[in-house]
Design a protein around this motif. Structure first.
Motif, mmCIF file in Angstrom:
data_model
loop_
_atom_site.group_PDB
_atom_site.id
_atom_site.type_symbol
_atom_site.label_atom_id
_atom_site.label_comp_id
_atom_site.label_asym_id
_atom_site.label_seq_id
_atom_site.Cartn_x
_atom_site.Cartn_y
_atom_site.Cartn_z
ATOM 1 N N THR A 93 -12.771 12.528 -0.164
ATOM 2 C CA THR A 93 -12.527 12.195 1.238
ATOM 3 C C THR A 93 -12.398 10.694 1.458
ATOM 4 N N SER A 94 -12.195 9.973 0.361
ATOM 5 C CA SER A 94 -12.083 8.521 0.483
ATOM 6 C C SER A 94 -10.916 8.137 1.387
ATOM 7 N N LYS A 95 -11.206 7.430 2.470
ATOM 8 C CA LYS A 95 -10.154 7.093 3.443
ATOM 9 C C LYS A 95 -9.080 6.183 2.841
ATOM 10 N N PRO A 96 -9.465 5.115 2.109
ATOM 11 C CA PRO A 96 -8.406 4.245 1.555
ATOM 12 C C PRO A 96 -7.436 5.010 0.662
ATOM 13 N N LEU A 97 -7.981 5.913 -0.174
ATOM 14 C CA LEU A 97 -7.114 6.657 -1.080
ATOM 15 C C LEU A 97 -6.133 7.521 -0.295
ATOM 16 N N ALA A 115 -2.122 7.297 -0.207
ATOM 17 C CA ALA A 115 -1.270 8.432 -0.580
ATOM 18 C C ALA A 115 -0.246 8.715 0.515
ATOM 19 N N VAL A 116 -0.728 8.760 1.766
ATOM 20 C CA VAL A 116 0.183 9.037 2.864
ATOM 21 C C VAL A 116 1.236 7.948 2.961
ATOM 22 N N ALA A 117 0.801 6.691 2.789
ATOM 23 C CA ALA A 117 1.728 5.560 2.874
ATOM 24 C C ALA A 117 2.793 5.673 1.791
ATOM 25 N N VAL A 118 2.364 5.950 0.566
ATOM 26 C CA VAL A 118 3.327 6.084 -0.533
ATOM 27 C C VAL A 118 4.307 7.208 -0.220
ATOM 28 N N PHE A 119 3.769 8.324 0.302
ATOM 29 C CA PHE A 119 4.613 9.485 0.589
ATOM 30 C C PHE A 119 5.687 9.118 1.615
ATOM 31 N N VAL A 120 5.251 8.519 2.705
ATOM 32 C CA VAL A 120 6.190 8.204 3.781
ATOM 33 C C VAL A 120 7.225 7.184 3.310
ATOM 34 N N LEU A 121 6.736 6.126 2.627
ATOM 35 C CA LEU A 121 7.655 5.097 2.136
ATOM 36 C C LEU A 121 8.670 5.691 1.171
#
Lengths: 258, 432, 313
Positions: B391-395, B399-405
């Motif tokens: 549940t690590s927020k930074p991870l 992940a979401v950032a990489v996905f969207v980018l």
């Protein structure tokens, strides 16, 4: 089969042919005689039933009543394949070729049928000398050598029409039915196609359904006029031109449209 | 659209004219490599190799129907399974001494059984084309699946049948290496058979059926008979594939008839690329290898495969092999213009896969629906020897950032590349 | 006798349920020419949505919302997926829906696991309505039947008496013609797809509480509904109705029969021969209930390919 001497010179005939779709009767008792070796044209205004008649004569449709005779033998209700094997071949108005095969291979498919190598899986197609030679001959006949190894799907429209003609000839039929072979062509293309048709059908019986009257008058030895599902005249082009009924029903309308 | 279509066909013709020397060298090289494989890799991987080759052959057999006659079968598991049972019965007959066929020739029984059942089913199924054909093959498949477990004598009931490979000519067939060589030879045989078929008159006629069956009928062909023969050939090679699996496993059960086995060649073929000869093989081998490797690492492998399949059907309907070969050929002429877009596209894809898989795997463990994988009591996960908090927020943010980018990058690159092709296509047209 | 009447009632209700799912499938086929492999998945998604929602918003509102959610999913599948594949031909549309079935299956396993979830009939409906002899009849079964009849009625009314219904009926037969007449056929298709999916979803939500709700239900019901649609005639709603009842009743009746094929053969004196062959001849018919629909479908496809009431050949 019943085969009288008088029928021998009639290559293809319709006898009292009727065809209904549902409750609508499209062909209403047609009699046509197409003589051995003649070039016969079937004309008529839009909606007269030309296409239906064409499909009946080529055994694509079975008539509701009446008979279609090929060389004196009844062919209605036969499989298209069987009719073809008896020496009748037809073309299609909407170009009907094999787009994933090359021009050469298209024609060779017809040649296979002719030499009876359909179920051959023991030798490769390129090894069958006779079929390949025949395909080459057809290729020259319809003047498509320059696009022999192009995929048929990529050919220009007029080349596809020429290929369509070549396919129709490929099984060496004695009777050829052409469905609007110059439809959608420019004037020059149509003239070219007409001359091509004249050469390739030499010595065979031809029935042509055509809209373009110039083509019809330059090709046909005799012609039949179909109006409202009935033949109103069947004679030489010159006689048909003079026929008052035809002029009113067909030519007059064409003239008005011009 | 037309510009690219023309280009595909262009490239087809040129590839046919390629110098034969290079192709021959490549084929020889690959064959030699395949035959020496038992010396190079450990037995576990040889088992993978067997499964891969069989899957490739099965997909190729299935695709014979589609690539030629444009018939889509959803019940090919039936012929695969029947081939497998034919081989098991033949093995046990030779075990009991009733039948004396050299052991390496026994997979032939799968071929024969497949051909026979294919002749019967093919005759019935090819009366109709299109959706009806698909439905009949599906119905036959389901019918056999529902009968098989109840017919003990033939299919061994719920538990299935097993048998043993008898030694022959000094070979014991006890080692996977020997089995591998037998399977390899049979697979190459099947491959050559199907390749040969495409070049025969009947192969060409089959292709013509897929293009325009009506026209063929008016050329004097009884197309039903032709389709029956093609179907039988496809079923025969499918039977061979099933027979090889049974030969390798020394067992077969009614589960071979299951829908999953019918779905397999469909997925493999269309992911790989149905209209490229090697497409189904690549799809079959690649996906089988991945599933063997991935099913150990992830319980979500089937989900990934399904998602990839849907994406490929939507955006690259010619399949991966078709897609790649088209792009390679297209961009050879103007790679300078496109290389940046390709780089962005590929790294975007990698980003999507990595972040997508990471999110899927972590949330799967968070869901706690799997009896096998889950979180450790302190809420951490170990993926590829990397332990982190689920549940690590930074991870998650990363992940979401990489996905969207990545998604954005892929879309932008695809759009730019398409524009470039269109301009090139127009220039080409202008030159004509 | 009691068994028989109960079986008949059960079969009818099962048949009605099948129709509720098959209706959308056959209409979609009629309009698009695509047999939607993923249709069974809509049924499954409905059941799971019902399971999740009933615990939160109450049972009956849950059913409704489940249906709506699945309708929305259906609409998105049509709008954003099927439509973009349309240009590549029917085969690719078929393959896409095939892939979607796979994905939906795996997604459900992802969230809910491989095993059936405990989706139950609500207290208010878990009583028995009447008794036939010594057998009690559960109210919920009747409820399933009533919902199906209600939807059947609504569908018939909409198709018969509304303008949109007229357009749909016309579009099922001649989509191009209807488009040429200036109707927004893509929108109608979207609507039909969504309604079809929604009905399957609602059927799933209703039936899921009674039959087990598990990831296997998509392909199980999916294949049966395929059979229904093919037997009834692709694109024919009336045919689908008859075929649904037929298959529902036949399979339910067969489960109760213990005769074997060999027994049947003994009527004509071949009983021992049949038993010797064993295998399928010695299996009680009840165990072959799963075989029957496919045998029926095969027969119909070969003898009357257009189906009981279909027009297309």
């Amino acid at each position: 089969m019943i085969k009288s001497n008088s029928c021998d010179e009639i290559a293809l005939a319709a006898r009292n042919v009727r065809k209904s779709f549902g409750s609508t009767e499209i062909i209403r008792g047609v009699n046509i005689d197409i003589r051995q070796g003649e070039r016969h044209a079937l004309i008529g205004p839009n909606g007269a039933g030309k296409s239906t008649m064409f499909n009946l004569l080529s055994a694509a449709f079975a008539p509701t009543s009446g008979e279609i005779l090929l060389n004196g033998t009844v062919i209605n209700g036969l499989e298209p394949a069987e009719v073809n094997r008896r020496g009748l071949a037809r073309s299609f108005q909407i170009t009907s070729i094999f787009p994933r095969l090359t021009t050469f291979e298209n024609l060779r498919i017809g040649a296979f049928a002719r030499y009876g190598v359909r179920f051959n899986i023991l030798s490769t197609a390129n090894r069958l000398r006779k079929a390949n030679e025949e395909a080459d001959r057809l290729l020259r006949l319809v003047r498509l050598e320059r696009v022999a190894s192009e995929l048929a799907g990529n050919l220009a429209y007029s080349d596809q029409r020429a290929l369509e003609l070549g396919l129709t000839l490929a099984t060496d039929p004695r009777v050829i039915l052409l469905d609007e072979p110059t439809a959608g062509m420019s004037r020059e293309e149509a003239e070219y196609a007409t001359s091509l048709i004249r050469t390739v059908t030499e010595g065979r019986t031809l029935l042509i359904v055509e809209h373009d009257l110039d083509v019809v008058f330059s090709l046909a030895d005799r012609m039949s006029v179909l109006v409202h599902g009935q033949i109103i005249a069947s004679d030489t082009p010159a006689e048909v031109k003079r026929n008052a009924e035809v002029q009113e029903a067909y030519l007059g309308q064409e003239a008005a449209a011009c | 659209m037309t510009a690219t279509d023309l280009n595909i066909e262009d490239s087809n013709r040129t590839s046919a004219r390629k110098a034969p020397g290079l192709g021959l060298l490549l084929i020889t090289g690959v064959t030699v490599l395949l035959f020496t494989l038992p010396l190079l890799i450990p037995p576990v991987f040889l088992n993978y190799a067997i499964k891969m080759m069989v899957a490739g052959l099965f997909a190729l057999a299935f695709n014979l129907l589609w690539s030629h006659a444009r018939l889509l079968s959803f019940g090919h598991a039936a012929y695969y399974a029947i081939g497998a049972f034919a081989v098991i019965h033949a093995l046990s007959l030779s075990e009991r001494g009733v039948l004396s066929i050299p052991t390496p020739l026994i997979p032939m029984m799968g071929l024969i059984a497949g051909a026979l059942i294919g002749l019967v089913v093919g005759y019935l199924a090819t009366v109709r084309g299109g959706t009806y054909f698909a439905m009949i093959t599906l119905a036959v498949g389901e019918l056999l699946l529902s009968i098989a477990p109840k017919w003990e004598a033939v299919f061994g009931g719920e538990s299935g049948l097993s048998s043993m490979r008898m030694p022959w000519a000094g070979l014991t067939f006890g080692m996977v290496g020997e089995v591998y060589i037998v399977v390899l030879i049979w697979c190459l045989f099947g491959l050559v058979l199907l390749r040969w078929f495409s070049a025969t008159p009947l192969g060409q006629i089959a292709l013509a059926i897929g293009d325009n069956e009506k026209r063929l009928r008016f050329l004097g062909y009884r197309t039903h008979a032709v389709k029956t023969v093609i179907f039988s050939l496809s079923a025969a090679v499918s039977g061979l594939a099933g027979g090889l699996i049974a030969f390798a496993m020394e067992s077969a059960s009614f589960e071979l008839f299951a829908g999953a086995n019918s779905a397999m060649p469909v997925m493999h073929t269309f992911l790989g690329g149905a209209d490229v000869f090697l497409g189904p093989i690549a799809g079959g081998m690649g996906l089988t290898l991945f599933s063997e490797l991935a099913s150990n690492a992830s319980r979500l492998w089937l989900l990934y495969m399904g998602v990839i399949f849907v994406i490929v059907m939507m955006f690259a309907p010619e399949g991966l092999a078709g897609f790649i070969s088209r792009h390679v050929k297209l961009s050879l002429t103007c790679w300078r213009l496109l290389i940046a877009d390709y780089a962005v596209f590929l790294s975007g894809c990698a980003g999507l896969v990595l972040s997508g898989v990471w999110m899927a795997e972590v949330s799967y463990r968070l869901m706690g629906t799997s009896p096998i994988v889950g979180l450790t009591p302190d809420g951490t996960i170990t993926l590829f020897e990397w332990t982190f908090s689920a549940t690590s927020k930074p991870l998650w943010f990363a992940a979401v950032a990489v996905f969207v980018l990545s998604l954005f990058g892929v879309l932008a690159a695809a759009k730019r590349a398409r524009t470039t092709w269109l301009t090139i296509g127009q220039k080409k047209d202008g030159l004509r | 006798m009691e068994m028989l009447s109960i079986s008949l009632l059960n079969g009818t209700i099962y048949g009605l349920l099948l129709f509720m799912i098959a209706a959308g499938l056959t209409l979609i086929f009629g309009m698009m020419g695509v047999l939607n492999f993923a249709h069974g998945a809509f049924y499954m998604l409905g059941a799971y949505a019902g399971y999740v929602l009933s615990a939160r918003v109450g049972f009956f509102p849950g059913l409704l919302v489940a249906g709506l959610i699945v309708a929305a999913i259906g609409a998105m599948v049509e709008r954003y997926m099927l439509r973009s594949v349309h240009a590549h031909g029917h085969a690719h549309e078929l393959l896409l829906t095939f892939g979607l079935l796979f994905v939906f299956d795996e997604i459900v396993k992802f969230f809910f696991g491989y095993y059936p979830v405990s989706y139950r009939v609500p207290e208010t409906l878990s009583f028995s309505v009447f008794r036939i002899g010594s057998l009690e009849y559960p109210a919920y079964r009747l409820f399933v039947g009533l919902v199906s009849i209600g939807f059947f009625g609504a569908l018939v009314l909409i198709l018969r008496f509304t303008r949109i219904g007229l357009v749909v009926r016309a579009a099922v037969h001649k989509p191009m013609m209807v488009e040429a007449l200036g109707h927004n056929v893509p929108l109608v298709m979207l609507l039909v797809f969504a309604v079809g999916a929604g009905m399957a979803g609602l059927a799933g939500a209703v039936a899921g509480a009674f039959y087990p709700t598990s990831p296997a239900m998509a392909s199980e019901i999916g294949t049966i509904v395929f059979v229904v649609v093919v037997v009834g005639g692709l694109g024919s709603l009336g045919g689908a109705f008859i075929a649904s009842l037929m298959i529902g009743i036949l399979t339910t009746l067969m489960v109760g029969v213990d005769t074997t094929l060999a027994d049947t053969l003994s009527f004509v004196g071949f009983g021992s021969w049949g038993k010797d062959i064993g295998g399928i001849f010695a299996v009680p018919l009840s165990a072959s209930a799963g075989t029957l629909p496919f045998a029926l479908m095969l027969m119909v496809l070969l003898l009357r390919p257009a189906g009981l009431m279909g027009e297309r050949t």
